[in-house]
Design a protein around this motif. Structure first.
Motif, PDB file in Angstrom:
ATOM      1  N   ALA A 118    -131.592  15.644  -6.114  1.00 49.04           N
ATOM      2  CA  ALA A 118    -131.588  15.600  -7.579  1.00 49.04           C
ATOM      3  C   ALA A 118    -130.548  14.594  -8.078  1.00 49.04           C
ATOM      4  O   ALA A 118    -130.825  13.802  -8.982  1.00 49.04           O
ATOM      5  CB  ALA A 118    -131.319  16.984  -8.154  1.00 49.04           C
ATOM      6  N   ALA A 119    -129.365  14.607  -7.481  1.00 52.20           N
ATOM      7  CA  ALA A 119    -128.316  13.671  -7.900  1.00 52.20           C
ATOM      8  C   ALA A 119    -128.715  12.234  -7.581  1.00 52.20           C
ATOM      9  O   ALA A 119    -128.487  11.323  -8.393  1.00 52.20           O
ATOM     10  CB  ALA A 119    -126.996  14.024  -7.229  1.00 52.20           C
ATOM     11  N   ALA A 120    -129.321  12.004  -6.416  1.00 48.91           N
ATOM     12  CA  ALA A 120    -129.753  10.652  -6.055  1.00 48.91           C
ATOM     13  C   ALA A 120    -130.789  10.134  -7.052  1.00 48.91           C
ATOM     14  O   ALA A 120    -130.717   8.973  -7.486  1.00 48.91           O
ATOM     15  CB  ALA A 120    -130.318  10.639  -4.638  1.00 48.91           C
ATOM     16  N   ARG A 121    -131.732  10.972  -7.458  1.00 50.07           N
ATOM     17  CA  ARG A 121    -132.725  10.568  -8.455  1.00 50.07           C
ATOM     18  C   ARG A 121    -132.062  10.294  -9.805  1.00 50.07           C
ATOM     19  O   ARG A 121    -132.442   9.366 -10.519  1.00 50.07           O
ATOM     20  CB  ARG A 121    -133.786  11.648  -8.615  1.00 50.07           C
ATOM     21  N   TYR A 122    -131.097  11.110 -10.147  1.00 54.12           N
ATOM     22  CA  TYR A 122    -130.350  10.943 -11.395  1.00 54.12           C
ATOM     23  C   TYR A 122    -129.673   9.573 -11.424  1.00 54.12           C
ATOM     24  O   TYR A 122    -129.802   8.834 -12.401  1.00 54.12           O
ATOM     25  CB  TYR A 122    -129.331  12.080 -11.484  1.00 54.12           C
ATOM     26  N   PHE A 123    -128.955   9.227 -10.346  1.00 54.94           N
ATOM     27  CA  PHE A 123    -128.279   7.932 -10.300  1.00 54.94           C
ATOM     28  C   PHE A 123    -129.277   6.781 -10.249  1.00 54.94           C
ATOM     29  O   PHE A 123    -129.026   5.709 -10.815  1.00 54.94           O
ATOM     30  CB  PHE A 123    -127.293   7.866  -9.130  1.00 54.94           C
ATOM     31  N   GLU A 124    -130.408   6.984  -9.609  1.00 57.23           N
ATOM     32  CA  GLU A 124    -131.435   5.944  -9.599  1.00 57.23           C
ATOM     33  C   GLU A 124    -131.903   5.666 -11.028  1.00 57.23           C
ATOM     34  O   GLU A 124    -132.079   4.509 -11.426  1.00 57.23           O
ATOM     35  CB  GLU A 124    -132.612   6.360  -8.720  1.00 57.23           C
ATOM     36  N   ALA A 125    -132.104   6.719 -11.798  1.00 57.99           N
ATOM     37  CA  ALA A 125    -132.520   6.541 -13.191  1.00 57.99           C
ATOM     38  C   ALA A 125    -131.437   5.825 -13.994  1.00 57.99           C
ATOM     39  O   ALA A 125    -131.719   4.862 -14.717  1.00 57.99           O
ATOM     40  CB  ALA A 125    -132.850   7.892 -13.824  1.00 57.99           C
ATOM     41  N   TRP A 126    -130.198   6.255 -13.854  1.00 57.74           N
ATOM     42  CA  TRP A 126    -129.116   5.644 -14.627  1.00 57.74           C
ATOM     43  C   TRP A 126    -128.860   4.199 -14.221  1.00 57.74           C
ATOM     44  O   TRP A 126    -128.308   3.426 -15.006  1.00 57.74           O
ATOM     45  CB  TRP A 126    -127.837   6.466 -14.514  1.00 57.74           C
ATOM     46  N   ASN A 127    -129.258   3.805 -13.035  1.00 64.01           N
ATOM     47  CA  ASN A 127    -129.027   2.438 -12.582  1.00 64.01           C
ATOM     48  C   ASN A 127    -130.247   1.532 -12.718  1.00 64.01           C
ATOM     49  O   ASN A 127    -130.166   0.348 -12.430  1.00 64.01           O
ATOM     50  CB  ASN A 127    -128.506   2.433 -11.142  1.00 64.01           C
ATOM     51  N   VAL A 154    -121.663  16.332  -4.240  1.00 62.28           N
ATOM     52  CA  VAL A 154    -122.533  17.128  -5.099  1.00 62.28           C
ATOM     53  C   VAL A 154    -122.431  18.564  -4.607  1.00 62.28           C
ATOM     54  O   VAL A 154    -122.547  18.838  -3.409  1.00 62.28           O
ATOM     55  CB  VAL A 154    -124.001  16.642  -5.007  1.00 62.28           C
ATOM     56  N   ASP A 155    -122.198  19.476  -5.530  1.00 61.06           N
ATOM     57  CA  ASP A 155    -122.065  20.890  -5.200  1.00 61.06           C
ATOM     58  C   ASP A 155    -123.093  21.659  -6.010  1.00 61.06           C
ATOM     59  O   ASP A 155    -123.462  21.235  -7.108  1.00 61.06           O
ATOM     60  CB  ASP A 155    -120.647  21.350  -5.549  1.00 61.06           C
ATOM     61  N   GLY A 156    -123.566  22.769  -5.490  1.00 59.92           N
ATOM     62  CA  GLY A 156    -124.525  23.540  -6.257  1.00 59.92           C
ATOM     63  C   GLY A 156    -124.763  24.934  -5.725  1.00 59.92           C
ATOM     64  O   GLY A 156    -124.363  25.272  -4.614  1.00 59.92           O
ATOM     65  N   HIS A 157    -125.392  25.705  -6.563  1.00 63.94           N
ATOM     66  CA  HIS A 157    -125.875  27.028  -6.175  1.00 63.94           C
ATOM     67  C   HIS A 157    -127.031  27.387  -7.102  1.00 63.94           C
ATOM     68  O   HIS A 157    -127.138  26.878  -8.219  1.00 63.94           O
ATOM     69  CB  HIS A 157    -124.761  28.091  -6.228  1.00 63.94           C
ATOM     70  N   HIS A 158    -127.903  28.218  -6.617  1.00 62.89           N
ATOM     71  CA  HIS A 158    -129.105  28.619  -7.348  1.00 62.89           C
ATOM     72  C   HIS A 158    -129.818  27.367  -7.860  1.00 62.89           C
ATOM     73  O   HIS A 158    -130.159  26.514  -7.074  1.00 62.89           O
ATOM     74  CB  HIS A 158    -128.751  29.608  -8.456  1.00 62.89           C
ATOM     75  N   ASP A 159    -130.016  27.241  -9.147  1.00 58.15           N
ATOM     76  CA  ASP A 159    -130.704  26.076  -9.720  1.00 58.15           C
ATOM     77  C   ASP A 159    -129.745  25.136 -10.439  1.00 58.15           C
ATOM     78  O   ASP A 159    -130.160  24.349 -11.282  1.00 58.15           O
ATOM     79  CB  ASP A 159    -131.794  26.536 -10.693  1.00 58.15           C
ATOM     80  N   THR A 160    -128.457  25.195 -10.090  1.00 57.60           N
ATOM     81  CA  THR A 160    -127.444  24.421 -10.794  1.00 57.60           C
ATOM     82  C   THR A 160    -126.647  23.558  -9.821  1.00 57.60           C
ATOM     83  O   THR A 160    -126.264  24.027  -8.750  1.00 57.60           O
ATOM     84  CB  THR A 160    -126.483  25.359 -11.550  1.00 57.60           C
ATOM     85  N   ALA A 161    -126.426  22.315 -10.207  1.00 60.91           N
ATOM     86  CA  ALA A 161    -125.613  21.408  -9.398  1.00 60.91           C
ATOM     87  C   ALA A 161    -124.582  20.737 -10.304  1.00 60.91           C
ATOM     88  O   ALA A 161    -124.765  20.650 -11.519  1.00 60.91           O
ATOM     89  CB  ALA A 161    -126.483  20.352  -8.727  1.00 60.91           C
ATOM     90  N   ARG A 162    -123.500  20.265  -9.680  1.00 58.26           N
ATOM     91  CA  ARG A 162    -122.477  19.540 -10.426  1.00 58.26           C
ATOM     92  C   ARG A 162    -121.991  18.366  -9.586  1.00 58.26           C
ATOM     93  O   ARG A 162    -121.982  18.432  -8.352  1.00 58.26           O
ATOM     94  CB  ARG A 162    -121.309  20.444 -10.802  1.00 58.26           C
ATOM     95  N   PHE A 163    -121.590  17.306 -10.286  1.00 61.63           N
ATOM     96  CA  PHE A 163    -121.086  16.123  -9.596  1.00 61.63           C
ATOM     97  C   PHE A 163    -120.336  15.236 -10.575  1.00 61.63           C
ATOM     98  O   PHE A 163    -120.591  15.237 -11.774  1.00 61.63           O
ATOM     99  CB  PHE A 163    -122.209  15.329  -8.930  1.00 61.63           C
ATOM    100  N   GLY A 164    -119.396  14.483 -10.035  1.00 55.45           N
ATOM    101  CA  GLY A 164    -118.660  13.507 -10.820  1.00 55.45           C
ATOM    102  C   GLY A 164    -119.285  12.136 -10.659  1.00 55.45           C
ATOM    103  O   GLY A 164    -120.034  11.881  -9.718  1.00 55.45           O
ATOM    104  N   ALA A 215    -115.706   7.467 -16.784  1.00 57.58           N
ATOM    105  CA  ALA A 215    -115.951   8.433 -15.709  1.00 57.58           C
ATOM    106  C   ALA A 215    -116.264   9.780 -16.344  1.00 57.58           C
ATOM    107  O   ALA A 215    -115.846  10.063 -17.476  1.00 57.58           O
ATOM    108  CB  ALA A 215    -114.736   8.555 -14.791  1.00 57.58           C
ATOM    109  N   GLY A 216    -116.992  10.585 -15.615  1.00 57.45           N
ATOM    110  CA  GLY A 216    -117.348  11.888 -16.151  1.00 57.45           C
ATOM    111  C   GLY A 216    -117.782  12.852 -15.072  1.00 57.45           C
ATOM    112  O   GLY A 216    -117.674  12.590 -13.873  1.00 57.45           O
ATOM    113  N   PHE A 217    -118.299  13.966 -15.554  1.00 53.78           N
ATOM    114  CA  PHE A 217    -118.701  15.077 -14.703  1.00 53.78           C
ATOM    115  C   PHE A 217    -119.943  15.679 -15.318  1.00 53.78           C
ATOM    116  O   PHE A 217    -119.976  15.925 -16.526  1.00 53.78           O
ATOM    117  CB  PHE A 217    -117.564  16.101 -14.688  1.00 53.78           C
ATOM    118  N   ASP A 218    -120.985  15.888 -14.538  1.00 50.39           N
ATOM    119  CA  ASP A 218    -122.227  16.447 -15.059  1.00 50.39           C
ATOM    120  C   ASP A 218    -122.598  17.735 -14.342  1.00 50.39           C
ATOM    121  O   ASP A 218    -122.371  17.878 -13.136  1.00 50.39           O
ATOM    122  CB  ASP A 218    -123.381  15.449 -14.906  1.00 50.39           C
TER     123      ASP A 218
END
Length: 127
Positions: A11-20, A76-86, A100-103
């Motif tokens: 999910a994070a890789a797809r997210y960064f692909e979209a943002w880039n 990238v860290d996560g549990h259940h249906d939730t993930a977080r990353f900087g 910089a941020g955190f999502d």
């Protein structure tokens, strides 16, 4: 500790692909692959829903910061249906990272993003 790290990493890789993605067609495709159709994105500067609005927010970021790319910070860290990353926004020419941020993202059953809650930890003065 994450139970299903592959799901969160993907999910994070797809997210960064979209943002880039910078070309309109590639951006639209990347957003559709990363977000569910009813997916949303909220940060201090935007609160949008749907692929078209998410695409517009990303395109606006590229207009404001040409020549910059989004890169993950940490794991990238996560549990259940939730993930977080900087992340950070990096100038490809000089390596500076003025933003910089955190999502925190909520995922659908198919692994696409339903909701992003974004936090800005570092922004340039006057932005």
């Amino acid at each position: 500790m994450s139970v299903n790290t592959d799901r969160y990493q993907t999910a994070a890789a797809r997210y960064f692909e979209a943002w880039n993605a910078t070309e309109p067609e590639a951006l639209g495709k990347a957003v559709a692959e990363a977000w569910a159709p009813e997916g949303g994105y909220t940060d201090p500067l935007a609160d949008v829903v749907g692929h078209a609005q998410i695409t517009a927010v990303i395109a606006a970021a590229h207009e404001q910061f040409p020549g910059f790319v989004f890169r993950p910070l940490g794991v990238v860290d996560g549990h259940h249906d939730t993930a977080r990353f900087g992340w950070e926004l990096v100038n490809e020419a000089d390596g500076s990272a003025p933003v910089a941020g955190f999502d925190v993202v909520t995922l659908s059953e198919d692994g696409r993003i339903l909701r992003v809650l974004g936090f800005l930890d570092r922004i340039p003065a006057g932005a």
